[in-house]
Motif scaffolding. Sequence first.
Motif, mmCIF file in Angstrom:
data_model
loop_
_atom_site.group_PDB
_atom_site.id
_atom_site.type_symbol
_atom_site.label_atom_id
_atom_site.label_comp_id
_atom_site.label_asym_id
_atom_site.label_seq_id
_atom_site.Cartn_x
_atom_site.Cartn_y
_atom_site.Cartn_z
ATOM 1 N N VAL A 267 0.984 -1.334 0.166
ATOM 2 C CA VAL A 267 0.152 -0.083 -0.092
ATOM 3 C C VAL A 267 0.760 1.437 0.049
ATOM 4 O O VAL A 267 0.697 2.100 -0.778
ATOM 5 C CB VAL A 267 -0.724 0.121 1.263
ATOM 6 C CG1 VAL A 267 -1.568 1.381 1.106
ATOM 7 C CG2 VAL A 267 -1.881 -1.300 0.679
ATOM 8 N N ASP B 111 -6.861 -3.202 2.932
ATOM 9 C CA ASP B 111 -5.917 -3.799 2.268
ATOM 10 C C ASP B 111 -5.406 -4.682 2.049
ATOM 11 O O ASP B 111 -4.765 -5.301 1.180
ATOM 12 C CB ASP B 111 -4.278 -3.351 3.535
ATOM 13 C CG ASP B 111 -4.652 -1.896 4.415
ATOM 14 O OD1 ASP B 111 -5.779 -1.158 3.510
ATOM 15 O OD2 ASP B 111 -4.466 -1.521 5.342
ATOM 16 N N THR C 228 -12.554 -9.930 -4.589
ATOM 17 C CA THR C 228 -11.828 -9.440 -5.716
ATOM 18 C C THR C 228 -10.765 -9.448 -6.593
ATOM 19 O O THR C 228 -11.054 -9.700 -7.764
ATOM 20 C CB THR C 228 -10.596 -7.825 -4.709
ATOM 21 O OG1 THR C 228 -11.433 -7.537 -3.530
ATOM 22 C CG2 THR C 228 -10.046 -7.411 -5.590
ATOM 23 N N HIS D 203 -6.685 -4.563 -1.581
ATOM 24 C CA HIS D 203 -5.856 -3.814 -2.749
ATOM 25 C C HIS D 203 -4.809 -4.441 -2.532
ATOM 26 O O HIS D 203 -4.844 -5.400 -3.982
ATOM 27 C CB HIS D 203 -5.539 -3.209 -1.811
ATOM 28 C CG HIS D 203 -4.263 -1.810 -2.904
ATOM 29 N ND1 HIS D 203 -5.098 -0.813 -3.775
ATOM 30 C CD2 HIS D 203 -3.335 -1.548 -2.238
ATOM 31 C CE1 HIS D 203 -4.328 -0.953 -4.399
ATOM 32 N NE2 HIS D 203 -2.676 -0.733 -3.455
#
Length: 330
Positions: A38, A66, A119, A69
Amino acid sequence: MSVAPMMDWTDRHCRHLHRLLSRHTLLYTEMVTTGALVHGDVERHLRFGEAEHPVALQLGGSEPADLAHSAKLGEQWGYDEINLNCGCPSERVQRGAFGACLMNEPQLVADCVKAMVDTVSVPVTVKHRIGIDKVEEYGFVRDFVGQVADAGCTVFIAHARNAWLKGLSPKENREIPPLRYDVVAQLKKDFPHLTIAINGGFVADASVLEQLDVVDGVMVGREAYHNPWWLARWDELFYGDAPNDLTRELVEERMVDYMEYEAAKYGTHWYSIARHMLGLRNGLPGARRWRQVWSDHRLKHLPAREVMQIARTKPAAAAAQAEWAEVQGQ
């Protein structure tokens, strides 16, 4: 078969060596924290060679957003699997509130897994221990696996030891808590629809074959690193391939090819790559001498191919002294 994620060991150079030895074994990165992805240099942490496939990215973190991602980044970079670390007992990891301590929060792990599953399209897996501290009741790990599986995880790699969060170093956590393979076997019985792999203490073909009759996979850690030539038999033994025509000398030559490629493309010094292959000749006459040459810092100024020739033709001490004398005289 898979090689365990090991901090400071299973970097992309180590994985390149392991892939030369086995075409099919699943390889894992070192744990990469979500914070590093990140806020840090994504390319430095995620770059790997196409030849490494199949390769999994292991993530360390406990924030669902997080992790989602970071998992997406891993998928974009081409990793074949995203793995969540729920097994590392180190104090540094505990301070980040992830690793083995996450087993005390199965709902949080489930939330993390669901965020990643929603995701990415590649598999999301979990590596975990069978217990925390002195909690040895089977129900603890059974309920953890069941709750996380409900969130969409279908692959679990169980290190068949408890993780002691206080009082033991990471090294001691790999040796002192007793191995309990029967616990992992029971997980497979209770969750036959899940893929259950086992990790911990494997050093020989026989013990691996015994476990493959019970569970779906075996992950090997330190023995794969210290004795990498073992991997050269895995494709034949565990995947039914024909015997390969590899020799240790051929693997060494291909690693030198790789060192030259890395030096030209990224400026990587061969010395940082060679450390991963120091166990290649374990058990053979002259192995110690060969290892001394490849690890001798006094030879760092030489091209890797010259070092290989020295390793094959001269005793380490004589070679190092001769080369050092030459440098001093210039």
